[in-house]
Design a protein around this motif. Structure first.
Motif, short mmCIF file in Angstrom:
data_model
loop_
_atom_site.label_atom_id
_atom_site.label_comp_id
_atom_site.label_asym_id
_atom_site.label_seq_id
_atom_site.Cartn_x
_atom_site.Cartn_y
_atom_site.Cartn_z
N CYS A 282 -118.77 37.08 -14.19
CA CYS A 282 -119.36 38.24 -14.85
C CYS A 282 -119.68 39.28 -13.77
O CYS A 282 -120.39 38.98 -12.81
CB CYS A 282 -120.62 37.87 -15.61
SG CYS A 282 -121.35 39.33 -16.40
N HIS B 64 -121.65 41.70 -13.79
CA HIS B 64 -123.02 42.21 -13.78
C HIS B 64 -123.81 41.62 -12.61
O HIS B 64 -124.24 42.34 -11.72
CB HIS B 64 -123.70 41.91 -15.13
CG HIS B 64 -125.12 42.38 -15.19
ND1 HIS B 64 -126.10 41.62 -15.77
CD2 HIS B 64 -125.72 43.50 -14.72
CE1 HIS B 64 -127.25 42.29 -15.66
NE2 HIS B 64 -127.04 43.42 -15.05
N LYS B 65 -123.98 40.30 -12.60
CA LYS B 65 -124.74 39.66 -11.50
C LYS B 65 -123.87 38.69 -10.71
O LYS B 65 -124.39 37.82 -10.00
CB LYS B 65 -125.96 38.91 -12.06
CG LYS B 65 -126.99 39.81 -12.71
CD LYS B 65 -127.80 40.57 -11.67
CE LYS B 65 -128.90 41.35 -12.34
NZ LYS B 65 -129.48 42.36 -11.45
N GLU C 140 -122.00 36.14 -11.63
CA GLU C 140 -122.18 34.73 -12.00
C GLU C 140 -120.89 34.23 -12.67
O GLU C 140 -120.27 34.96 -13.44
CB GLU C 140 -123.34 34.59 -13.00
CG GLU C 140 -124.67 35.04 -12.48
CD GLU C 140 -125.33 34.03 -11.56
OE1 GLU C 140 -124.82 32.91 -11.43
OE2 GLU C 140 -126.37 34.38 -10.97
N CYS D 181 -121.35 37.77 -22.29
CA CYS D 181 -121.85 36.94 -21.19
C CYS D 181 -123.08 36.17 -21.69
O CYS D 181 -123.97 36.75 -22.32
CB CYS D 181 -122.22 37.82 -20.00
SG CYS D 181 -122.95 36.88 -18.67
N LEU E 157 -125.57 35.20 -20.09
CA LEU E 157 -126.82 35.49 -19.37
C LEU E 157 -127.54 36.72 -19.91
O LEU E 157 -128.69 36.63 -20.34
CB LEU E 157 -126.55 35.63 -17.87
CG LEU E 157 -126.12 34.33 -17.20
CD1 LEU E 157 -125.94 34.53 -15.71
CD2 LEU E 157 -127.14 33.22 -17.45
N HIS E 158 -126.88 37.88 -19.87
CA HIS E 158 -127.57 39.09 -20.32
C HIS E 158 -126.79 39.82 -21.40
O HIS E 158 -127.03 41.00 -21.66
CB HIS E 158 -127.85 40.03 -19.15
CG HIS E 158 -128.39 39.33 -17.94
ND1 HIS E 158 -127.62 39.03 -16.85
CD2 HIS E 158 -129.62 38.84 -17.69
CE1 HIS E 158 -128.35 38.38 -15.95
NE2 HIS E 158 -129.57 38.25 -16.44
N LYS E 159 -125.81 39.13 -21.96
CA LYS E 159 -125.10 39.62 -23.15
C LYS E 159 -124.28 40.89 -22.94
O LYS E 159 -124.00 41.60 -23.90
CB LYS E 159 -126.09 39.85 -24.32
CG LYS E 159 -126.99 38.66 -24.62
CD LYS E 159 -126.21 37.51 -25.23
CE LYS E 159 -127.07 36.32 -25.59
NZ LYS E 159 -127.07 35.24 -24.63
N LYS E 160 -123.90 41.19 -21.71
CA LYS E 160 -122.90 42.25 -21.54
C LYS E 160 -121.64 41.79 -22.24
O LYS E 160 -121.28 40.60 -22.15
CB LYS E 160 -122.60 42.51 -20.06
CG LYS E 160 -123.81 42.85 -19.24
CD LYS E 160 -124.16 44.30 -19.31
CE LYS E 160 -125.31 44.62 -18.40
NZ LYS E 160 -126.03 45.82 -18.78
S1 FES Z 1 -124.65 38.13 -15.44
FE1 FES Z 1 -123.43 38.55 -17.17
S2 FES Z 1 -124.53 40.03 -18.25
FE2 FES Z 1 -125.76 39.63 -16.52
#
Ligand code: FES
Length: 125
Positions: free
Chosen positions: A61, A63-64, A66, A85, A87-90
């Motif tokens: 992902c 975003h972070k 991961e 995702c 984790l934070h739903k992106k």
């Molecule tokens: S790590 Fe995937 S949306 Fe934050």
């Protein structure tokens, strides 16, 4: 960190040089995902049985950074197959990798073909 992202680049079917055997169709849950390794890459593979389609994208992902997308929820955004995702739903399009939340993050997607219950992912390297 940037190197991790640079590992991944969308491949169109016309660019495929190597169809990598990712496993049997039965290795991937219906309407769910699994993760395979291709060299240094982790690839998420989705058996989107509700659409009778298969998709592959980077497991990372953006975003972070991961390695989690194979565990994401798949669904539909106005006709576009997507993965969210865990984790934070992106949310990303499984067709072109674009971010459907409007963020600039994008993911790499790869062609998938199924032959005699075998799953192949197309790579250009
Ligand atoms: S790590 Fe995937 S949306 Fe934050």
């Amino acid at each position: 960190m940037d190197n991790l992202i640079q590992n991944y680049k969308t491949v169109n079917e016309a660019e495929v040089k190597n169809w990598f055997h990712a496993g049997k169709t039965s290795d991937f849950p219906e309407d769910g995902g699994g993760c395979v390794k291709y060299g240094m890459k982790q690839i998420a593979v989705f058996n989107f049985s509700r659409r009778s389609k298969w998709y592959a994208c980077q497991n990372l992902c953006p975003h972070k950074l991961e390695m989690v997308l194979s565990r994401g929820m798949i669904g539909d955004a106005k006709g576009t197959p997507k993965v969210a995702c865990p984790l934070h739903k992106k949310t990303f399009s499984l067709e072109d990798g674009s971010n459907l939340n409007g963020d600039e993050f994008k993911i790499a997607v790869y062609p998938v073909k199924i032959e005699e219950e075998n799953v192949y992912i197309g790579f250009s390297d």
